[in-house]
Design an enzyme around this catalytic site. Sequence first.
Site, PDB file in Angstrom:
ATOM      1  N   PRO A  97       0.616  -1.276   0.144  1.00 60.09           N
ATOM      2  CA  PRO A  97       0.109   0.087   0.127  1.00 60.09           C
ATOM      3  C   PRO A  97       0.739   1.341   0.026  1.00 60.09           C
ATOM      4  O   PRO A  97       1.716   1.344   0.769  1.00 60.09           O
ATOM      5  CB  PRO A  97      -0.914   0.061   1.288  1.00 60.09           C
ATOM      6  CG  PRO A  97      -0.660  -1.765   1.744  1.00 60.09           C
ATOM      7  CD  PRO A  97       0.484  -2.075   1.218  1.00 60.09           C
ATOM      8  N   GLY A 116       2.771   3.348   5.515  1.00 59.52           N
ATOM      9  CA  GLY A 116       3.954   2.922   6.546  1.00 59.52           C
ATOM     10  C   GLY A 116       4.341   1.712   6.558  1.00 59.52           C
ATOM     11  O   GLY A 116       4.773   0.886   7.228  1.00 59.52           O
ATOM     12  N   GLY A 145       6.600   0.794   4.170  1.00 58.08           N
ATOM     13  CA  GLY A 145       8.022   0.810   3.275  1.00 58.08           C
ATOM     14  C   GLY A 145       7.950   0.583   1.638  1.00 58.08           C
ATOM     15  O   GLY A 145       8.745   0.312   1.323  1.00 58.08           O
ATOM     16  N   SER A 146       6.885   1.160   1.366  1.00 58.95           N
ATOM     17  CA  SER A 146       6.799   1.229   0.008  1.00 58.95           C
ATOM     18  C   SER A 146       7.794   1.653  -0.869  1.00 58.95           C
ATOM     19  O   SER A 146       8.394   1.327  -1.996  1.00 58.95           O
ATOM     20  CB  SER A 146       5.236   1.634  -0.469  1.00 58.95           C
ATOM     21  OG  SER A 146       5.348   2.400  -1.749  1.00 58.95           O
ATOM     22  N   ALA A 181      11.032  -0.192  -0.640  1.00 55.00           N
ATOM     23  CA  ALA A 181      11.023  -1.338  -1.467  1.00 55.00           C
ATOM     24  C   ALA A 181      11.061  -0.968  -3.103  1.00 55.00           C
ATOM     25  O   ALA A 181      11.839  -1.878  -3.677  1.00 55.00           O
ATOM     26  CB  ALA A 181       9.761  -2.142  -0.992  1.00 55.00           C
ATOM     27  N   ASP A 233      13.865   1.895   7.202  1.00 59.61           N
ATOM     28  CA  ASP A 233      12.790   1.090   6.205  1.00 59.61           C
ATOM     29  C   ASP A 233      13.731   0.684   5.401  1.00 59.61           C
ATOM     30  O   ASP A 233      13.454  -0.578   4.867  1.00 59.61           O
ATOM     31  CB  ASP A 233      11.960   2.363   5.388  1.00 59.61           C
ATOM     32  CG  ASP A 233      10.818   2.630   6.209  1.00 59.61           C
ATOM     33  OD1 ASP A 233      10.700   2.365   7.482  1.00 59.61           O
ATOM     34  OD2 ASP A 233       9.879   3.214   5.547  1.00 59.61           O
TER      35      ASP A 233
HETATM   36  O1  PMV Z   1       7.777   5.060   6.245  1.00 65.24           O
HETATM   37  P1  PMV Z   1       7.004   4.955   7.561  1.00 65.24           P
HETATM   38  O2  PMV Z   1       5.793   5.535   7.377  1.00 65.24           O
HETATM   39  O3  PMV Z   1       7.140   3.431   8.015  1.00 65.24           O
HETATM   40  O4  PMV Z   1       7.804   5.410   8.728  1.00 65.24           O
HETATM   41  C1  PMV Z   1       9.036   5.490   9.021  1.00 65.24           C
HETATM   42  C2  PMV Z   1       9.417   5.464  10.505  1.00 65.24           C
HETATM   43  C3  PMV Z   1       9.960   6.838  11.127  1.00 65.24           C
HETATM   44  O5  PMV Z   1      10.396   6.348  12.283  1.00 65.24           O
HETATM   45  C4  PMV Z   1       8.518   7.512  11.427  1.00 65.24           C
HETATM   46  C5  PMV Z   1      10.563   7.830  10.117  1.00 65.24           C
HETATM   47  C6  PMV Z   1      12.080   6.911  10.081  1.00 65.24           C
HETATM   48  O6  PMV Z   1      12.860   7.395   9.295  1.00 65.24           O
HETATM   49  O7  PMV Z   1      12.509   6.254  10.854  1.00 65.24           O
END
Ligand code: PMV
Length: 318
Positions: free
Chosen positions: A101, A105, A107-108, A111, A152
Amino acid sequence: MAVTVASAPGKIILFGEHAVVYGQPAIAVPVTAVQAKARVQPDISAPSSRILVWAEQIGLDAALDELPIDNPLAAAVRAALVALGVPRPPAFRLHVSSTIPLAGGMGSGAAVSVAIVRAVSDFVGRPLADEQVNQIAFEVEKLHHGTPSGIDNTVVTYAQPVYFVKGRPVERLEVRRPLHWLIADSGLPAPTAETVGDVRRGWQADPGRYETLFSEIGLLARQAREALAAGDMAELGRLMNANQALLQQLDVSSATLDALTTAALAAGAAGAKLSGGGRGGNVIALVDEPQAAQVREALLAAGAKTIIDTRLTRPRVE
Ligand code: PMV
């Protein structure tokens, strides 16, 4: 030159989002049920070195040269070619697709970068090492939001559960027994750049309060590593709930996400929290098999758009 294809999984953060940007540990695991895929195909009829980038899901169909510097797909291709030392490769078409998705959140963005870098480097016959792939994906992450922790791109590149501290080598994560999470999509986008920016402004305005919250979150991630190693599910659930309470204090949860975590807990989940940047995106619920079906139903009834299962089985990080 042959067609090359590469894919990379999605991810969820189990503990430590946001605080990880400030040097605290975090735990993330790959989600292989969803994947980004890149396919590179030689374009023999094209002028030499012409690169076309096609990603119909985001309405992109353009020559690389026409794409702006901050286009993340173009940035991944350009960075890969620079790292490979091949500024003018044979003409090719790059096709990018993903079942992860977007803005969820999961990691699209990371990836997609990892899949592109691998497919392009395989295409020119010089596959890059994971470390280089990870570094390039990290550079591209900076386009999505200025100060990424790197979690990520790391979990997606290595496709392994990770205990991550910014700037340090990835640590092995021991998992004593299989664990099952439900990932419930709120249907709202997770505006990571916005939440990361808001947390930064909050920290600048009141560093003492925010640093206390960050250390409390870091402590939970450390305790979670122990609980995973011990296979202590009740403790993990408690830690997830405590992490969610701290994320609420950081003001990155929302009424929608809170309604989902509350529904999961009421239906018997051991723990529930948002995962990733927050405000939208996903909620994760830790479930024991007997409760899994009813927690799933409760999440759907509370408005979850889709539910993905992920299971953490055995340690594989070296
Ligand atoms: O990309 P997301 O929405 O999974 O967020 C990443 C996680 C955060 O800790 C909010 C930001 C980061 O760079 O670690």
